[in-house]
Design a protein around this motif. Structure first.
Motif, PDB file in Angstrom:
ATOM      1  N   TYR A 232       0.836  -1.201   0.000  1.00  0.00           N
ATOM      2  CA  TYR A 232       0.000   0.000   0.000  1.00  0.00           C
ATOM      3  C   TYR A 232       0.873   1.254   0.000  1.00  0.00           C
ATOM      4  CZ  TYR A 232      -2.814   3.841   1.697  1.00  0.00           C
ATOM      5  OH  TYR A 232      -3.405   5.065   1.824  1.00  0.00           O
ATOM      6  N   ILE A 233       1.879   1.271   0.887  1.00  0.00           N
ATOM      7  CA  ILE A 233       2.775   2.439   0.947  1.00  0.00           C
ATOM      8  C   ILE A 233       3.533   2.589  -0.364  1.00  0.00           C
ATOM      9  CG2 ILE A 233       4.799   3.411   2.107  1.00  0.00           C
ATOM     10  CD1 ILE A 233       3.840   1.986   4.658  1.00  0.00           C
ATOM     11  N   LEU A 234       3.957   1.464  -0.940  1.00  0.00           N
ATOM     12  CA  LEU A 234       4.768   1.499  -2.156  1.00  0.00           C
ATOM     13  C   LEU A 234       3.999   2.061  -3.351  1.00  0.00           C
ATOM     14  CD1 LEU A 234       7.523   0.728  -3.356  1.00  0.00           C
ATOM     15  CD2 LEU A 234       6.601  -1.550  -3.816  1.00  0.00           C
ATOM     16  N   PHE A 235       2.704   1.756  -3.458  1.00  0.00           N
ATOM     17  CA  PHE A 235       1.946   2.121  -4.657  1.00  0.00           C
ATOM     18  C   PHE A 235       0.871   3.191  -4.434  1.00  0.00           C
ATOM     19  CE2 PHE A 235       3.476  -2.193  -5.591  1.00  0.00           C
ATOM     20  CZ  PHE A 235       4.075  -1.977  -6.831  1.00  0.00           C
ATOM     21  N   PHE A 236       0.334   3.290  -3.217  1.00  0.00           N
ATOM     22  CA  PHE A 236      -0.845   4.131  -3.034  1.00  0.00           C
ATOM     23  C   PHE A 236      -0.714   5.203  -1.951  1.00  0.00           C
ATOM     24  CE2 PHE A 236      -2.313  -0.161  -4.311  1.00  0.00           C
ATOM     25  CZ  PHE A 236      -2.765   0.169  -5.585  1.00  0.00           C
ATOM     26  N   ALA A 237       0.380   5.205  -1.214  1.00  0.00           N
ATOM     27  CA  ALA A 237       0.501   6.169  -0.117  1.00  0.00           C
ATOM     28  C   ALA A 237       0.533   7.597  -0.663  1.00  0.00           C
ATOM     29  CB  ALA A 237       1.763   5.888   0.694  1.00  0.00           C
ATOM     30  N   PRO A 238      -0.236   8.519  -0.060  1.00  0.00           N
ATOM     31  CA  PRO A 238      -0.208   9.921  -0.521  1.00  0.00           C
ATOM     32  C   PRO A 238       1.136  10.566  -0.245  1.00  0.00           C
ATOM     33  CG  PRO A 238      -1.472   9.700   1.512  1.00  0.00           C
ATOM     34  CD  PRO A 238      -1.170   8.306   1.059  1.00  0.00           C
ATOM     35  N   ASN A 239       1.478  11.547  -1.060  1.00  0.00           N
ATOM     36  CA  ASN A 239       2.764  12.214  -0.958  1.00  0.00           C
ATOM     37  C   ASN A 239       2.882  12.986   0.350  1.00  0.00           C
ATOM     38  OD1 ASN A 239       5.235  13.258  -1.490  1.00  0.00           O
ATOM     39  ND2 ASN A 239       4.590  14.603  -3.153  1.00  0.00           N
ATOM     40  N   LYS A 240       4.016  12.829   1.033  1.00  0.00           N
ATOM     41  CA  LYS A 240       4.290  13.539   2.280  1.00  0.00           C
ATOM     42  C   LYS A 240       5.622  14.264   2.148  1.00  0.00           C
ATOM     43  CE  LYS A 240       0.741  11.987   4.648  1.00  0.00           C
ATOM     44  NZ  LYS A 240      -0.299  12.867   5.200  1.00  0.00           N
ATOM     45  N   ASN A 241       5.665  15.446   2.701  1.00  0.00           N
ATOM     46  CA  ASN A 241       6.882  16.256   2.634  1.00  0.00           C
ATOM     47  C   ASN A 241       7.759  15.960   3.846  1.00  0.00           C
ATOM     48  OD1 ASN A 241       8.786  18.121   1.913  1.00  0.00           O
ATOM     49  ND2 ASN A 241       7.635  19.891   2.678  1.00  0.00           N
TER      50      ASN A 241
END
Length: 345
Positions: A232-241
């Protein structure tokens, strides 16, 4: 006579295919993360399920045997004249001898097996329900406890050599897994048939394998959770700064093994509550390191977004910690069983 033109063309085609495969692998590296665990798990499951079903069943009675795979437990009794092992010159019924040369490399040694010699006589297995003949031809002895001796060389141009022998002796308590076959007198014997398993082991090793299987079965749901979270993190996680940190890679790769050693030294061989906490922390560190190390190396190679690498590392650490804490009582019981088996053997 082979055509050199055709041979060179085949080599060139092979090089092109290899380069194309490597380039394709690098391009789709990110997509290998969800595929490879499923592939490895499927291969491991289907290649061991048959052997596991045979190995983990209860020993059979001689009177109940039919043609096919069997598991028998009993005492080895000599049937023919015994032999001597080639290196230690021990009297035995069968042996597996290996000569290994230890070749120095940059990060240790490379084991090069120079020779393998095996021989096994026919023998009788005495069980609680009777005796049966075991054919020695093709019997695999490598699961028996080895006896070893290493020859260390002081000369720089001569490598160390190791000698390993697995011995089957008269009066050994063993477990035989093989195929029941009728001989010319229509009596059942245990021997090798086609590619079916035919090996000798010990009850303690089978019990240890059962415990390992139970541990994997207990942790399997958590492995599935970790698999889903990482993908999920690899493909779908939203962008975080999240600011990129060069220190993070060193901490993630080398920090956990160092902490494992520290926690293990503090808590080893002690039963009090304080030491058990450090044993738990040491387990979390080493398991998290083994799971996250290849991922982190891979993700840095393909220059994955730093926030994803960071979240995947934290996820691995968190899921491992939760899996161990929720199964601590059961895993401790498995460990105690394993210790008892080691003491008996």
């Amino acid at each position: 006579m082979p055509n050199p033109f055709v041979s060179n063309n085949l080599k060139n085609i092979g090089c092109v295919v290899l380069c194309f495969g490597i380039a394709l692998g690098v391009f789709f590296t990110k997509f290998l993360v969800p595929v490879i665990p499923l592939l490895i798990g499927s291969i491991a499951y289907f290649s061991t399920i048959k052997l596991k079903n045979i190995t983990f069943k209860e020993p059979q009675k001689i009177a109940e045997l039919n043609d096919g795979q069997v598991l028998l437990e009993g005492t080895v009794l000599k049937l023919e004249e015994e032999i001597n092992s080639p290196y230690f010159n021990e009297t035995c019924i069968g042996y597996l001898y290996k000569e290994i040369e230890y070749i120095p490399i940059d990060d240790g040694y490379n084991d090069d097996v120079k020779s393998i010699i095996t021989e096994c006589k026919n023998f009788t297995l005495s069980t609680n329900s009777g005796n049966i003949t075991i054919k020695g031809n093709g019997l695999d002895l490598k699961q028996l406890n080895p006896r070893t001796h290493n020859e260390h060389s002081l000369k720089p141009d001569i490598n160390d050599v190791g000698h390993v022998e697995h011995l089957l002796k008269n009066n050994d308590q063993v477990v035989i897994i093989g195929t029941a076959i009728k001989n010319i007198y229509q009596r059942l014997e245990i021997g090798k048939k086609d590619n079916e398993p035919f090996f000798v082991t010990t009850k303690s090793k089978i019990e240890t394998q059962k415990i390992s299987f139970q541990v994997l079965k207990r942790l399997f749901p958590w492995m599935c959770i970790l698999y889903l979270v990482v993908n999920y993190i690899l493909f779908f996680a939203p962008n975080k700064n999240i600011p990129k940190s060069d220190v993070f890679a060193f901490v993630a790769i080398f920090g956990l093994p160092v902490l494992f050693v520290v926690f293990w030294v503090i808590g080893k061989d002690k039963k009090d509550w304080f030491s058990q906490v450090f044993q738990y922390l040491a387990s979390v560190c080493i398991l998290s390191s083994l799971l996250s190390f290849p991922l982190i190396i891979l993700f840095y190679m393909i220059e994955l977004e730093f926030y994803k690498i960071y979240y995947i590392f934290i996820s691995v650490l968190s899921v491992v910690a939760l899996a161990l804490i929720f199964n601590l009582k059961k895993l401790t019981a498995y460990n105690n069983q394993h210790e008892k088996i080691k003491e008996k053997s």
